[in-house]
Scaffold this motif. Structure first.
Motif, PDB file in Angstrom:
ATOM      1  N   ARG A 242     -12.857 -24.488  11.184  1.00  0.00           N
ATOM      2  CA  ARG A 242     -12.064 -25.594  10.629  1.00  0.00           C
ATOM      3  C   ARG A 242     -10.679 -25.090  10.215  1.00  0.00           C
ATOM      4  NH1 ARG A 242     -16.081 -26.993   5.996  1.00  0.00           N
ATOM      5  NH2 ARG A 242     -15.922 -24.716   5.908  1.00  0.00           N
ATOM      6  N   ASP A 243      -9.787 -26.045   9.952  1.00  0.00           N
ATOM      7  CA  ASP A 243      -8.424 -25.630   9.590  1.00  0.00           C
ATOM      8  C   ASP A 243      -7.866 -26.408   8.398  1.00  0.00           C
ATOM      9  OD1 ASP A 243      -7.959 -28.107  10.652  1.00  0.00           O
ATOM     10  OD2 ASP A 243      -6.483 -27.463  12.138  1.00  0.00           O
ATOM     11  N   ASP A 244      -8.739 -27.015   7.583  1.00  0.00           N
ATOM     12  CA  ASP A 244      -8.254 -27.704   6.378  1.00  0.00           C
ATOM     13  C   ASP A 244      -7.983 -26.662   5.304  1.00  0.00           C
ATOM     14  OD1 ASP A 244      -7.573 -30.348   6.353  1.00  0.00           O
ATOM     15  OD2 ASP A 244      -9.644 -31.054   6.339  1.00  0.00           O
ATOM     16  N   LEU A 245      -6.922 -25.918   5.515  1.00  0.00           N
ATOM     17  CA  LEU A 245      -6.561 -24.798   4.645  1.00  0.00           C
ATOM     18  C   LEU A 245      -5.092 -24.924   4.240  1.00  0.00           C
ATOM     19  CD1 LEU A 245      -6.988 -21.935   3.402  1.00  0.00           C
ATOM     20  CD2 LEU A 245      -6.356 -21.011   5.653  1.00  0.00           C
ATOM     21  N   CYS A 246      -4.845 -24.827   2.935  1.00  0.00           N
ATOM     22  CA  CYS A 246      -3.474 -24.807   2.410  1.00  0.00           C
ATOM     23  C   CYS A 246      -3.302 -23.485   1.671  1.00  0.00           C
ATOM     24  CB  CYS A 246      -3.243 -25.981   1.461  1.00  0.00           C
ATOM     25  SG  CYS A 246      -1.637 -25.933   0.612  1.00  0.00           S
ATOM     26  N   VAL A 247      -2.312 -22.709   2.078  1.00  0.00           N
ATOM     27  CA  VAL A 247      -2.046 -21.433   1.412  1.00  0.00           C
ATOM     28  C   VAL A 247      -0.685 -21.502   0.736  1.00  0.00           C
ATOM     29  CG1 VAL A 247      -3.473 -20.154   3.041  1.00  0.00           C
ATOM     30  CG2 VAL A 247      -1.012 -20.344   3.457  1.00  0.00           C
ATOM     31  N   VAL A 248      -0.585 -20.843  -0.397  1.00  0.00           N
ATOM     32  CA  VAL A 248       0.633 -20.878  -1.203  1.00  0.00           C
ATOM     33  C   VAL A 248       0.986 -19.457  -1.590  1.00  0.00           C
ATOM     34  CG1 VAL A 248       1.767 -21.917  -3.197  1.00  0.00           C
ATOM     35  CG2 VAL A 248      -0.224 -23.032  -2.177  1.00  0.00           C
ATOM     36  N   GLY A 249       2.247 -19.088  -1.437  1.00  0.00           N
ATOM     37  CA  GLY A 249       2.630 -17.741  -1.834  1.00  0.00           C
ATOM     38  C   GLY A 249       4.130 -17.517  -1.757  1.00  0.00           C
ATOM     39  N   ASP A 250       4.540 -16.369  -2.231  1.00  0.00           N
ATOM     40  CA  ASP A 250       5.950 -15.973  -2.224  1.00  0.00           C
ATOM     41  C   ASP A 250       6.028 -14.546  -1.681  1.00  0.00           C
ATOM     42  OD1 ASP A 250       8.572 -15.323  -2.638  1.00  0.00           O
ATOM     43  OD2 ASP A 250       8.577 -15.661  -4.799  1.00  0.00           O
ATOM     44  N   PRO A 251       6.552 -14.366  -0.462  1.00  0.00           N
ATOM     45  CA  PRO A 251       6.632 -13.009   0.094  1.00  0.00           C
ATOM     46  C   PRO A 251       7.484 -12.081  -0.755  1.00  0.00           C
ATOM     47  CG  PRO A 251       7.900 -14.575   1.418  1.00  0.00           C
ATOM     48  CD  PRO A 251       7.099 -15.374   0.458  1.00  0.00           C
ATOM     49  N   HIS A 252       8.409 -12.643  -1.558  1.00  0.00           N
ATOM     50  CA  HIS A 252       9.251 -11.800  -2.412  1.00  0.00           C
ATOM     51  C   HIS A 252       8.498 -11.263  -3.627  1.00  0.00           C
ATOM     52  CE1 HIS A 252      12.322 -13.053   0.183  1.00  0.00           C
ATOM     53  NE2 HIS A 252      12.829 -14.062  -0.489  1.00  0.00           N
ATOM     54  N   GLN A 253       7.281 -11.757  -3.866  1.00  0.00           N
ATOM     55  CA  GLN A 253       6.507 -11.282  -5.014  1.00  0.00           C
ATOM     56  C   GLN A 253       5.273 -10.494  -4.578  1.00  0.00           C
ATOM     57  OE1 GLN A 253       6.365 -13.764  -8.655  1.00  0.00           O
ATOM     58  NE2 GLN A 253       7.214 -15.414  -7.395  1.00  0.00           N
ATOM     59  N   THR A 254       5.364  -9.856  -3.425  1.00  0.00           N
ATOM     60  CA  THR A 254       4.295  -8.981  -2.958  1.00  0.00           C
ATOM     61  C   THR A 254       4.468  -7.621  -3.632  1.00  0.00           C
ATOM     62  OG1 THR A 254       4.300 -10.091  -0.814  1.00  0.00           O
ATOM     63  CG2 THR A 254       3.209  -7.947  -0.930  1.00  0.00           C
ATOM     64  N   ILE A 255       3.653  -7.352  -4.664  1.00  0.00           N
ATOM     65  CA  ILE A 255       3.824  -6.115  -5.436  1.00  0.00           C
ATOM     66  C   ILE A 255       2.499  -5.375  -5.649  1.00  0.00           C
ATOM     67  CG2 ILE A 255       5.879  -6.928  -6.652  1.00  0.00           C
ATOM     68  CD1 ILE A 255       4.085  -7.565  -9.057  1.00  0.00           C
ATOM     69  N   TYR A 256       1.469  -5.763  -4.882  1.00  0.00           N
ATOM     70  CA  TYR A 256       0.166  -5.133  -5.079  1.00  0.00           C
ATOM     71  C   TYR A 256      -0.373  -4.487  -3.804  1.00  0.00           C
ATOM     72  CZ  TYR A 256      -0.016  -7.663  -9.512  1.00  0.00           C
ATOM     73  OH  TYR A 256       0.252  -8.132 -10.765  1.00  0.00           O
ATOM     74  N   SER A 257       0.489  -4.009  -2.930  1.00  0.00           N
ATOM     75  CA  SER A 257      -0.008  -3.402  -1.693  1.00  0.00           C
ATOM     76  C   SER A 257      -0.824  -2.146  -1.974  1.00  0.00           C
ATOM     77  CB  SER A 257       1.154  -3.083  -0.753  1.00  0.00           C
ATOM     78  OG  SER A 257       1.966  -2.067  -1.287  1.00  0.00           O
ATOM     79  N   PHE A 258      -0.583  -1.511  -3.121  1.00  0.00           N
ATOM     80  CA  PHE A 258      -1.350  -0.309  -3.459  1.00  0.00           C
ATOM     81  C   PHE A 258      -2.821  -0.628  -3.682  1.00  0.00           C
ATOM     82  CE2 PHE A 258       0.194  -2.037  -7.444  1.00  0.00           C
ATOM     83  CZ  PHE A 258      -0.892  -1.947  -8.296  1.00  0.00           C
ATOM     84  N   THR A 259      -3.158  -1.910  -3.883  1.00  0.00           N
ATOM     85  CA  THR A 259      -4.561  -2.307  -4.032  1.00  0.00           C
ATOM     86  C   THR A 259      -5.158  -2.799  -2.712  1.00  0.00           C
ATOM     87  OG1 THR A 259      -4.071  -4.627  -4.561  1.00  0.00           O
ATOM     88  CG2 THR A 259      -4.091  -3.048  -6.394  1.00  0.00           C
ATOM     89  N   GLY A 260      -4.351  -2.804  -1.657  1.00  0.00           N
ATOM     90  CA  GLY A 260      -4.817  -3.292  -0.358  1.00  0.00           C
ATOM     91  C   GLY A 260      -4.270  -4.646   0.012  1.00  0.00           C
TER      92      GLY A 260
END
Length: 692
Positions: A242-260
C-alpha cells in the motif's frame, strides 16, 4: 469541530498538506513552520471527511513526549481514536499480542539499558572498560544493530563508514558477539531486537501481516530524516504493497547519523514512490527575520548535491527583532561568566528564566556554565539531569494524590475543590503556602511540591469541572511522557538534546574549531552534519540570539583557537569582550541558583519576591490606578467563575503586572504567574486594562 473548521487558520502550504488526504505524501518542513499542526490537521481532516476511520491510523514519531503531543492535538481536533506511538511502542504492542500465537513460551524481558549486559560481555571477554567506555561500546552495538550489521560484519562496516570506535575494533566486535550470546541465554530482548523480531513476524506469518494491515491502513511518520534502516524495514512490513503514507521531515535537521539515522529515505522518497505529492513548509512562525536570516546563511553554505537540491529557504513571519550578537572571549571562563551576566540582564528586563537557553556541543562544557550561573545567582536547569517525576518527593506526592483520589477525597467537582484538595494532600508531604527560609534540599523539595500545586491551579482554570481523579490521570500521563511542569531556570543543554525545543533567548557557546565541528568529524559528510547541528541551534531562538567563542580554554592560556569555520561569511560585527571576572572564592558549588532582584541584584528566595522579580523593600514604580483596576476586574472574574480570587491571579502577579504595564501578549507572558493557560483565558482583558 467539523471538517471545514479543521482547515480554518492554516496557511496555504499547511492547507495543501491537510487536503492531501491520500498518500504518498512528502512534507519537507523547515524549522518553526508548523509541521505538527499540518500533519495533525491532515489526519483530523481525513477522519472527519470519512477517508479513513480514526482507529485505522497509525502516526509514528520518535519520542513518547512527541507521541503524547500528537494524541493531545488530535483529541482537540475531534480525532481521539488515532494511534500515535513511537516505533518501539508500536512494535512492542504488536509483538506482545502475537507472541503466544506465533512464537509461544515465556516472552523475553525487555532490556531497558544495554550497559549492564555489555559490562558482563566485556568481563567474559576479559576486557576492562570504564563506565564511559561501556556506554560508548553499548552505543556502537546499537548503531550496528540499527544499520543491520551482524557481529561478523561489524569491523568491515566501521571501515566503510569511517567511524571512530571507542576501543579497538576487534575488541568491540568480540564484545558484540558475547553480548548477543548472553542476551539469548538470559531471554532478553533489546529495543533493536524488538523492531527486528516484529518485522520478521510480519514477513514470515502472512496471517499476522494481514491482521496488522487490516488494523492500520493509514500511516504518518514524523521526523522522517531520523529513520534508520531497521525502522524503515519495520515500516515497509507494516505498509506491504500500500502507499497511504505521509512522511514529514527536514533534511537540514539530520543530526543523528551516528545512531544509524539517514536522510536518504526522506530525500529519495519521490524515487521510491513515483507520483508522490511534495509540499514544502517554509513560513517560519517561530523566529524573527534576523534569526531566520542567520539560519538561512548558515545552511546556505552547506555543500553537496543533496543539500542544494533539497534546500529550504525559510521566510520569517514574525516582526523584526534584535540582530544576533557575535562575541569573542579570551578564555572559556570569561565566556561563561559573561553569558551568565547577560542572561541575568535579560531576566531583569522581563524575559523569564525558563525562556533562556545556553547550548553547547558536548556535555562536558556544562560544568563551566553551571559554576558561572551559580556564582552569578542565576537559576538554571540542567537538561538531562534527574527527571522531575523521579524525585523522591514527587513520587511520594503522586502516591498520596492517587490514594486520595481512590478514597473520593474531592467531593466538590469545581476548580476550587480541586485546588484546595491538592493543596491539602500535598500538605501531608510537607507543602506549605509560604516557602521555607534559605536554600538547599528543603527548598528544592518545596519547589517540587509547589510545581504540582501550580499545575492543579492551571488545570482548574482550563477545565473547571476537573476533579482529583482527572488531575492524577494528568500526572500519570505527564510522568509517562516525562512532561514535567515548567521549572524556573535558564536551560543548560547540548545541541543534540535541544532539538525540538525553542526559547525566547538562546546563547550558542564554544563555537571553535575542534568543538564545532567536533575534532573527529573528518569526512565531508561528518563535517556537514556538524553544520546542520549549528543550524538546529540557531533555529531554537525566537528573538534573542548570541553566538560566542573563546580563544583559549583556561585563563592565561595560549590564544590559539580559531572560530568555527561555519561562522565564515555569516558573522556580523564581532565584539571582543573582556568582562570582569566573578570572585571565584565566592563561587558556590554548581547547583541551581536563586533568581536575582532586578533592582539591587540580591538573590531572591521568597516566592512573592520571585514573582515580583525584586525585593519587596526595593523602590519600584507602580501604577496604583492600574493595580486598583486589576483588582476590581479579578474580583468580578472570580465571582463569575465561582473560584477564589487567587485562582485567577495572585496579589503578587497583579502587582507585577501593574509595575511592568505590559503592552503586548508577549510582554504579559514574561511575567511570572502568567502561564499559557491564563494568558489564553485572561490575556485580552488584562491587556485592555493596561492599554486603556
Amino acid at each position: 469541530m467539523d471538517a471545514e473548521g479543521v482547515l480554518a487558520g492554516l496557511d496555504p502550504e499547511q492547507r495543501a498538506v491537510a487536503e492531501a488526504v491520500r498518500g504518498p505524501v512528502c512534507v519537507l518542513a523547515g524549522a518553526g513552520t508548523g509541521k505538527t499542526r499540518a500533519i495533525t490537521h491532515r489526519i483530523a481532516y481525513a477522519t472527519l471527511t470519512g477517508v479513513v476511520a480514526p482507529q485505522r491510523v497509525l502516526a509514528v514519531t520518535f519520542t513518547t513526549r512527541a507521541a503524547g503531543e500528537l494524541r493531545g492535538r488530535l483529541r482537540r481536533l475531534g480525532a481521539p481514536g488515532v494511534q500515535a506511538r513511537t516505533f518501539h511502542a508500536a512494535a512492542l504492542r504488536q509483538l506482545s499480542y502475537f507472541w503466544p500465537r506465533v512464537i509461544g513460551g515465556d516472552p523475553p524481558r525487555i532490556l531497558e539499558s544495554k550497559i549492564g549486559l555489555v559490562a558482563d560481555a566485556a568481563k567474559a571477554c576479559r576486557l576492562s572498560f570504564g563506565r564511559t567506555e561501556l556506554r560508548d561500546v553499548a552505543a556502537e552495538i546499537e548503531w550496528a544493530k540499527a544499520t543491520q550489521h551482524r557481529p561478523e560484519e561489524y569491523a568491515a562496516a566501521v571501515t566503510r563508514a569511517a567511524r571512530k570506535t571507542p576501543a579497538d575494533v576487534v575488541d568491540v566486535a568480540r564484545v558484540y558477539v558475547m553480548y548477543e550470546e548472553l542476551r539469548r541465554e538470559r531471554n532478553l530482548l533489546d529495543f533493536e531486537g524488538m523492531l527486528e523480531l516484529t518485522a520478521a513476524v510480519l514477513t514470515e506469518h502472512r496471517e499476522v501481516a494481514q491482521q496488522v494491515r487490516e488494523q492500520y491502513r493509514y500511516f504518518v511518520v514524523d521526523e522522517f530524516q531520523d529513520v534508520n534502516p531497521l525502522q524503515k524495514m519495520l515500516l515497509d512490513a507494516w505498509l506491504g504493497d500500500r502507499d497511504d503514507l505521509c512522511v514529514v521531515g527536514d533534511p537540514h535537521q539530520t543530526i543523528y547519523s551516528f545512531t544509524g539515522a539517514t536522510p536518504s529515505y526522506l530525500l529519495d522518497f519521490t524515487r521510491d514512490h513515483p507520483g508522490a505529492k511534495v509540499v514544502k513548509l517554509v513560513r517560519d512562525y517561530r523566529s524573527t527575520p534576523q534569526v531566520v536570516g542567520l539560519a538561512n546563511n548558515v545552511i546556505g553554505q552547506a555543500r553537496g548535491e543533496a543539500a542544494r537540491r533539497h534546500r529550504l529557504e525559510l521566510v520569517a513571519q514574525r516582526p523584526a527583532g534584535p540582530e544576533p550578537e557575535f562575541t569573542e572571549y579570551d578564555d572559556e571562563v570569561a565566556e561563561a561568566d559573561d553569558v551568565a551576566r547577560r542572561a541575568r540582564k535579560l531576566i531583569e528586563e522581563g524575559v523569564p528564566a525558563r525562556e533562556i537557553a545556553v547550548l553547547f556541543r558536548i556535555n562536558a562544557q556544562s560544568q563551566t556554565y553551571e559554576s558561572a550561573f551559580a556564582a552569578a545567582g542565576v537559576p538554571y536547569v540542567l537538561r538531562g539531569a534527574e527527571r522531575f517525576f523521579e524525585r523522591a518527593e514527587v513520587r511520594e506526592a503522586v502516591v498520596r494524590l492517587r490514594g486520595a483520589a481512590r478514597a473520593g477525597a474531592d467531593a466538590e467537582t469545581d476548580g476550587t475543590g480541586l485546588i484546595l484538595t491538592v493543596r491539602h494532600v500535598l500538605s501531608g508531604a510537607g507543602f506549605t503556602d509560604a516557602p521555607p527560609e534559605g536554600t538547599g534540599a528543603v527548598r528544592a523539595r518545596w519547589e517540587s511540591l509547589a510545581a504540582l500545586a501550580q499545575l492543579a491551579e492551571d488545570m482548574a482554570i482550563e477545565n473547571p469541572g476537573a476533579g482529583l481523579p482527572e488531575f492524577v490521570a494528568e500526572l500519570e500521563e505527564r510522568a509517562a511522557l516525562q512532561h514535567a511542569p515548567p521549572l524556573e531556570g535558564v536551560t543548560l543543554a547540548s545541541l543534540h538534546s535541544a532539538k525540538g525545543l525553542e526559547w525566547d533567548a538562546v546563547f550558542l557557546t564554544g563555537l571553535v574549531e575542534g568543538t564545532l565541528p567536533i575534532i573527529y568529524a573528518e569526512t565531508p559528510e561528518q563535517v556537514e552534519e556538524e553544520r546542520r547541528l549549528l543550524y538546529v541551534g540557531v533555529t531554537r531562538a525566537r528573538v534573542h540570539l548570541a553566538l560566542s567563542w573563546a580563544l583559549s580554554r583556561s585563563p592565561g592560556g595560549a590564544r590559539k583557537r580559531r572560530p568555527s569555520r561555519f561562522l565564515d561569511g555569516v558573522t556580523a560585527k564581532t565584539s571582543t569582550a573582556t568582562p570582569a571576572r566573578f570572585d571565584r572564592s565566592q563561587r558556590r558549588p554548581a547547583k541551581s541558583g536563586p533568581q536575582p532582584c532586578r533592582v539591587c541584584g540580591r538573590p531572591l528566595t521568597a516566592a512573592v519576591e520571585r514573582k515580583l522579580g525584586h525585593c519587596e523593600s526595593c523602590p519600584i514604580e507602580l501604577d496604583e490606578a492600574l493595580l486598583a483596576a486589576l483588582r476590581d476586574w479579578r474580583a468580578a472574574t472570580a465571582a463569575e467563575q465561582k473560584v477564589p480570587a487567587y485562582v485567577v491571579f495572585t496579589d503578587a502577579t497583579l502587582q507585577a503586572i501593574a509595575e511592568r504595564n505590559p503592552g503586548s501578549a508577549e510582554d504579559l507572558a514574561r511575567i511570572s504567574g502568567v502561564g499559557r493557560a491564563k494568558l489564553a483565558r485572561y490575556g485580552e482583558a488584562v491587556l485592555a486594562l493596561c492599554t486603556g
